[in-house]
Design an enzyme around this catalytic site. Structure first.
Site, PDB file in Angstrom:
ATOM      1  N   GLN A 110       0.247  -2.684 -14.766  1.00  0.00           N
ATOM      2  CA  GLN A 110      -0.299  -1.818 -13.723  1.00  0.00           C
ATOM      3  C   GLN A 110      -1.816  -1.951 -13.645  1.00  0.00           C
ATOM      4  OE1 GLN A 110       2.095   1.482 -15.770  1.00  0.00           O
ATOM      5  NE2 GLN A 110       1.771   2.327 -13.743  1.00  0.00           N
TER       6      GLN A 110
ATOM      7  N   HIS B  23       0.039  -3.819  -9.221  1.00  0.00           N
ATOM      8  CA  HIS B  23      -0.888  -3.047  -8.388  1.00  0.00           C
ATOM      9  C   HIS B  23      -2.028  -3.889  -7.824  1.00  0.00           C
ATOM     10  CE1 HIS B  23       0.423   0.925 -10.547  1.00  0.00           C
ATOM     11  NE2 HIS B  23       1.333   0.455  -9.714  1.00  0.00           N
TER      12      HIS B  23
ATOM     13  N   CYS C 186     -13.074 -16.769  11.334  1.00  0.00           N
ATOM     14  CA  CYS C 186     -12.518 -15.448  11.057  1.00  0.00           C
ATOM     15  C   CYS C 186     -13.629 -14.416  10.886  1.00  0.00           C
ATOM     16  CB  CYS C 186     -11.630 -15.471   9.805  1.00  0.00           C
ATOM     17  SG  CYS C 186     -10.854 -13.854   9.492  1.00  0.00           S
TER      18      CYS C 186
ATOM     19  N   SER D  96       0.931   6.199 -18.925  1.00  0.00           N
ATOM     20  CA  SER D  96       1.321   7.608 -18.922  1.00  0.00           C
ATOM     21  C   SER D  96       2.718   7.819 -18.365  1.00  0.00           C
ATOM     22  CB  SER D  96       0.317   8.414 -18.086  1.00  0.00           C
ATOM     23  OG  SER D  96       0.266   7.916 -16.758  1.00  0.00           O
TER      24      SER D  96
END
Length: 304
Positions: A135, A153, A207, A246
């Site tokens: 994560q 993530h 771009c 956690s």
């Protein structure tokens, strides 16, 4: 499929209750803290999944979204890390992430990162595998030497163009001239209010679109390609370690319990018990940098 309907999962979704139906999980007793028993299980495992959270990087000094870093200036960090906040005030959000990038760039892997990387390299020679499902949004696992890393993530050191979608590794410091010396978290510091055309821009030909951190903001769905790979690892691993998390951010909070539901041993390494500790075979309390290295060290049965 362990992660059915994954498109409905969003980073930041919180559990209203810590109860999980026993009908879908192995009914376990109080988690075991016997390291010698864990080491026996470890010595026989062929495919090990290690799920890591912010607690691993916190031991390297990387700030988390909680505790003393829960606020940045007068805003909750989790309120800044949203697509709506980036759309409304991209300058403020980029200041916030510039601060986090600069903090992270100076950090080094700790003993937990190094133990995981060394274990992966060692077991590979024995025909065994280790995958890190993290994560964490920093790059400390790879800096430590881990090769097989799935970042659920995203990566703070990558950018994605909101116009063309191009993703690239970006470790420039500062990321653009206008953000130099910006991003102070002090509550009395005013927003820089940088014009959008001065914020990080895409370098692709024709771009020049606005860049954003290549992260999953709160409220966004996770990358389906990454989740497919995570699902495969969850279905094939024969030992799981849940380290420094956690276990309250979904869907990652359910990865360990889902693996445990197959009857696979799961060992939790954390400074405190979590809402999911009761579902795991082992729980080792303390700093990950202290508890993890002896757990992953060479076992006497290893021949390579």
């Amino acid at each position: 499929m362990l992660l059915q309907n994954r498109a409905v999962f969003a980073l930041g979704l919180r559990m209203c209750s810590t109860h999980v139906s026993r009908g879908h999980l192995v009914d376990t007793a109080r988690p075991n803290s016997d390291m010698s028993e864990f080491r026996e299980v470890f010595s026989k495992a062929k495919h090990i999944a290690i799920i890591t959270g912010a607690g691993v990087s916190a031991e390297s000094g990387v700030p988390t979204f909680r505790g003393e870093n829960e606020k940045w200036r007068k805003w909750q960090s989790q309120d800044l890390a949203t697509p709506e906040a980036f759309s409304r005030t991209p300058s403020r959000v980029w200041e916030f992430y510039h601060y986090r990038r600069e903090m992270t760039l100076g950090k080094k892997p700790n003993t937990a990162h190094l133990a995981i990387a060394e274990c992966e390299a060692r077991l590979k020679k024995q025909g065994r595998s280790v995958v890190v499902i993290t994560q964490c949004i920093d790059d400390l696992h790879r800096q430590a030497g881990s090769k097989h890393v799935l970042k659920v993530h995203g990566n703070l050191m990558e950018t994605r163009c909101v116009s063309c979608g191009h993703v690239t590794v970006n470790k420039r410091s500062p990321i653009c001239a206008a953000l130099k010396d910006k991003g102070s978290p002090h509550p009395d510091v005013a927003d820089a209010q940088i014009p959008v055309d001065k914020l990080p821009r895409c370098g692709e030909p024709d771009c020049h679109g606005l860049l954003r951190p290549n992260l999953v903001f709160f409220g966004e769905t996770l990358d389906s390609h990454i989740l497919t790979k995570v699902e495969k690892e969850m279905e094939t691993c024969d030992l799981c370690l849940v380290v420094g998390t956690s276990s309250i951010v979904y869907p990652a909070a359910m990865f360990g319990p889902q693996i445990a539901s197959r009857g696979i041993p799961v060992a939790e390494f954390n400074t405190n018990p979590t809402p999911k500790s009761e579902y795991f075979t082992f729980h080792f309390q303390g700093p990950c940098g202290t508890t993890l290295p002896p757990a992953l060290a060479r076992h006497e049965s290893e021949v390579v």
